[in-house]
Design a protein around this motif. Structure first.
Motif, PDB file in Angstrom:
ATOM      1  N   LYS A  25       0.870  -1.184   0.000  1.00 23.00           N
ATOM      2  CA  LYS A  25       0.000   0.000   0.000  1.00 23.00           C
ATOM      3  C   LYS A  25       0.901   1.225   0.000  1.00 23.00           C
ATOM      4  O   LYS A  25       1.687   1.418   0.917  1.00 23.00           O
ATOM      5  CB  LYS A  25      -0.913   0.005   1.217  1.00 23.00           C
ATOM      6  CG  LYS A  25      -1.992  -1.049   1.152  1.00 23.00           C
ATOM      7  CD  LYS A  25      -3.028  -0.812   2.223  1.00 23.00           C
ATOM      8  CE  LYS A  25      -4.133  -1.822   2.122  1.00 23.00           C
ATOM      9  NZ  LYS A  25      -5.063  -1.561   1.067  1.00 23.00           N
ATOM     10  N   ILE A  26       0.781   2.019  -1.055  1.00 23.20           N
ATOM     11  CA  ILE A  26       1.613   3.206  -1.222  1.00 23.20           C
ATOM     12  C   ILE A  26       0.710   4.432  -1.089  1.00 23.20           C
ATOM     13  O   ILE A  26      -0.226   4.604  -1.857  1.00 23.20           O
ATOM     14  CB  ILE A  26       2.290   3.211  -2.602  1.00 23.20           C
ATOM     15  CG1 ILE A  26       3.105   1.935  -2.799  1.00 23.20           C
ATOM     16  CG2 ILE A  26       3.151   4.451  -2.771  1.00 23.20           C
ATOM     17  CD1 ILE A  26       3.586   1.732  -4.217  1.00 23.20           C
ATOM     18  N   MET A  38      -2.504   3.601  -3.132  1.00 23.71           N
ATOM     19  CA  MET A  38      -2.453   2.677  -4.255  1.00 23.71           C
ATOM     20  C   MET A  38      -2.061   1.291  -3.757  1.00 23.71           C
ATOM     21  O   MET A  38      -1.118   1.150  -2.974  1.00 23.71           O
ATOM     22  CB  MET A  38      -1.412   3.142  -5.274  1.00 23.71           C
ATOM     23  CG  MET A  38      -1.264   2.224  -6.468  1.00 23.71           C
ATOM     24  SD  MET A  38       0.162   2.622  -7.528  1.00 23.71           S
ATOM     25  CE  MET A  38      -0.135   4.316  -7.943  1.00 23.71           C
ATOM     26  N   ASN A  39      -2.800   0.275  -4.176  1.00 25.84           N
ATOM     27  CA  ASN A  39      -2.422  -1.108  -3.931  1.00 25.84           C
ATOM     28  C   ASN A  39      -1.556  -1.534  -5.102  1.00 25.84           C
ATOM     29  O   ASN A  39      -2.033  -1.619  -6.233  1.00 25.84           O
ATOM     30  CB  ASN A  39      -3.661  -2.002  -3.825  1.00 25.84           C
ATOM     31  CG  ASN A  39      -4.494  -1.653  -2.621  1.00 25.84           C
ATOM     32  OD1 ASN A  39      -3.986  -1.568  -1.516  1.00 25.84           O
ATOM     33  ND2 ASN A  39      -5.776  -1.418  -2.830  1.00 25.84           N
ATOM     34  N   ALA A  40      -0.285  -1.771  -4.825  1.00 26.44           N
ATOM     35  CA  ALA A  40       0.670  -2.012  -5.906  1.00 26.44           C
ATOM     36  C   ALA A  40       1.469  -3.282  -5.666  1.00 26.44           C
ATOM     37  O   ALA A  40       1.525  -3.806  -4.554  1.00 26.44           O
ATOM     38  CB  ALA A  40       1.615  -0.825  -6.032  1.00 26.44           C
ATOM     39  N   ILE A  45       2.291  -9.638 -11.614  1.00 26.71           N
ATOM     40  CA  ILE A  45       2.025  -8.920 -12.856  1.00 26.71           C
ATOM     41  C   ILE A  45       1.608  -9.925 -13.933  1.00 26.71           C
ATOM     42  O   ILE A  45       2.248 -10.956 -14.098  1.00 26.71           O
ATOM     43  CB  ILE A  45       3.283  -8.150 -13.303  1.00 26.71           C
ATOM     44  CG1 ILE A  45       3.712  -7.191 -12.192  1.00 26.71           C
ATOM     45  CG2 ILE A  45       3.037  -7.410 -14.603  1.00 26.71           C
ATOM     46  CD1 ILE A  45       5.097  -6.638 -12.367  1.00 26.71           C
ATOM     47  N   PRO A  46       0.536  -9.647 -14.677  1.00 25.88           N
ATOM     48  CA  PRO A  46       0.126 -10.554 -15.747  1.00 25.88           C
ATOM     49  C   PRO A  46       1.250 -10.797 -16.759  1.00 25.88           C
ATOM     50  O   PRO A  46       2.015  -9.890 -17.077  1.00 25.88           O
ATOM     51  CB  PRO A  46      -1.044  -9.822 -16.406  1.00 25.88           C
ATOM     52  CG  PRO A  46      -1.555  -8.891 -15.356  1.00 25.88           C
ATOM     53  CD  PRO A  46      -0.359  -8.492 -14.554  1.00 25.88           C
ATOM     54  N   VAL A  68       9.414   5.276  -9.608  1.00 28.48           N
ATOM     55  CA  VAL A  68       9.515   3.820  -9.567  1.00 28.48           C
ATOM     56  C   VAL A  68       8.269   3.278 -10.262  1.00 28.48           C
ATOM     57  O   VAL A  68       7.150   3.711  -9.972  1.00 28.48           O
ATOM     58  CB  VAL A  68       9.579   3.299  -8.111  1.00 28.48           C
ATOM     59  CG1 VAL A  68       9.522   1.778  -8.074  1.00 28.48           C
ATOM     60  CG2 VAL A  68      10.835   3.798  -7.420  1.00 28.48           C
ATOM     61  N   ASN A  69       8.457   2.359 -11.199  1.00 29.07           N
ATOM     62  CA  ASN A  69       7.341   1.725 -11.891  1.00 29.07           C
ATOM     63  C   ASN A  69       6.729   0.655 -11.003  1.00 29.07           C
ATOM     64  O   ASN A  69       7.451  -0.164 -10.429  1.00 29.07           O
ATOM     65  CB  ASN A  69       7.808   1.074 -13.194  1.00 29.07           C
ATOM     66  CG  ASN A  69       8.254   2.086 -14.219  1.00 29.07           C
ATOM     67  OD1 ASN A  69       7.711   3.170 -14.307  1.00 29.07           O
ATOM     68  ND2 ASN A  69       9.250   1.738 -14.985  1.00 29.07           N
ATOM     69  N   VAL A  70       5.395   0.660 -10.900  1.00 28.56           N
ATOM     70  CA  VAL A  70       4.681  -0.355 -10.133  1.00 28.56           C
ATOM     71  C   VAL A  70       3.460  -0.792 -10.924  1.00 28.56           C
ATOM     72  O   VAL A  70       2.986  -0.089 -11.816  1.00 28.56           O
ATOM     73  CB  VAL A  70       4.231   0.165  -8.738  1.00 28.56           C
ATOM     74  CG1 VAL A  70       5.433   0.562  -7.903  1.00 28.56           C
ATOM     75  CG2 VAL A  70       3.249   1.311  -8.852  1.00 28.56           C
ATOM     76  N   TRP A  71       2.951  -1.970 -10.594  1.00 30.45           N
ATOM     77  CA  TRP A  71       1.711  -2.459 -11.178  1.00 30.45           C
ATOM     78  C   TRP A  71       0.592  -2.112 -10.204  1.00 30.45           C
ATOM     79  O   TRP A  71       0.585  -2.563  -9.063  1.00 30.45           O
ATOM     80  CB  TRP A  71       1.782  -3.970 -11.402  1.00 30.45           C
ATOM     81  CG  TRP A  71       0.549  -4.510 -12.036  1.00 30.45           C
ATOM     82  CD1 TRP A  71      -0.496  -5.124 -11.411  1.00 30.45           C
ATOM     83  CD2 TRP A  71       0.221  -4.469 -13.422  1.00 30.45           C
ATOM     84  NE1 TRP A  71      -1.452  -5.465 -12.314  1.00 30.45           N
ATOM     85  CE2 TRP A  71      -1.043  -5.076 -13.560  1.00 30.45           C
ATOM     86  CE3 TRP A  71       0.866  -3.978 -14.539  1.00 30.45           C
ATOM     87  CZ2 TRP A  71      -1.669  -5.202 -14.791  1.00 30.45           C
ATOM     88  CZ3 TRP A  71       0.242  -4.105 -15.772  1.00 30.45           C
ATOM     89  CH2 TRP A  71      -1.005  -4.716 -15.892  1.00 30.45           C
ATOM     90  N   ASP A  72      -0.341  -1.269 -10.630  1.00 26.72           N
ATOM     91  CA  ASP A  72      -1.481  -0.861  -9.811  1.00 26.72           C
ATOM     92  C   ASP A  72      -2.523  -1.978  -9.876  1.00 26.72           C
ATOM     93  O   ASP A  72      -3.097  -2.241 -10.928  1.00 26.72           O
ATOM     94  CB  ASP A  72      -2.049   0.457 -10.344  1.00 26.72           C
ATOM     95  CG  ASP A  72      -3.161   1.022  -9.491  1.00 26.72           C
ATOM     96  OD1 ASP A  72      -3.967   0.240  -8.930  1.00 26.72           O
ATOM     97  OD2 ASP A  72      -3.243   2.255  -9.395  1.00 26.72           O
ATOM     98  N   LEU A  73      -2.749  -2.653  -8.749  1.00 31.38           N
ATOM     99  CA  LEU A  73      -3.655  -3.795  -8.719  1.00 31.38           C
ATOM    100  C   LEU A  73      -5.117  -3.391  -8.908  1.00 31.38           C
ATOM    101  O   LEU A  73      -5.909  -4.173  -9.429  1.00 31.38           O
ATOM    102  CB  LEU A  73      -3.499  -4.555  -7.396  1.00 31.38           C
ATOM    103  CG  LEU A  73      -2.162  -5.278  -7.250  1.00 31.38           C
ATOM    104  CD1 LEU A  73      -1.924  -5.681  -5.805  1.00 31.38           C
ATOM    105  CD2 LEU A  73      -2.131  -6.497  -8.154  1.00 31.38           C
TER     106      LEU A  73
END
Length: 90
Positions: A25-26, A38-40, A45-46, A68-73
């Motif tokens: 959690k960011i 954001m839940n990241a 990652i798919p 920083v690149n993250v995947w937002d769930l």
């Protein structure tokens, strides 16, 4: 131009959270001044999205940006987090 030490440290801290937890959690302040949580992840990652990473540094720890690149769930897509706006990481 090299990033200040506190930015590099925040980037490394965020990456450590992302590498060691399936959900992070960011909490950060958006450009408009509002606060977002954001839940990241960087782990769940798919597969089709991982293919898009070829040649990309997903951690962005060594580059000259505060992102920083993250995947937002919740949205199901890539997002860049500006570590200078971080309020909390869990």
């Amino acid at each position: 131009m090299t990033q200040p030490d506190h930015i590099v440290t925040k980037k490394k801290l965020l990456r450590r959270f992302l590498e060691n937890s399936p959900l992070v959690k960011i909490k950060f302040r958006k450009k408009d001044g509002s606060v977002r949580v954001m839940n990241a992840t960087a782990n769940a990652i798919p597969a089709e999205e991982i293919k898009k990473l070829k040649g990309v540094n997903p951690s962005n720890v060594d580059d000259d940006t505060p992102y920083v690149n993250v995947w937002d769930l919740d949205i199901g897509g890539w997002r860049k987090v500006n570590v200078t706006t971080l309020l909390d990481i869990r």
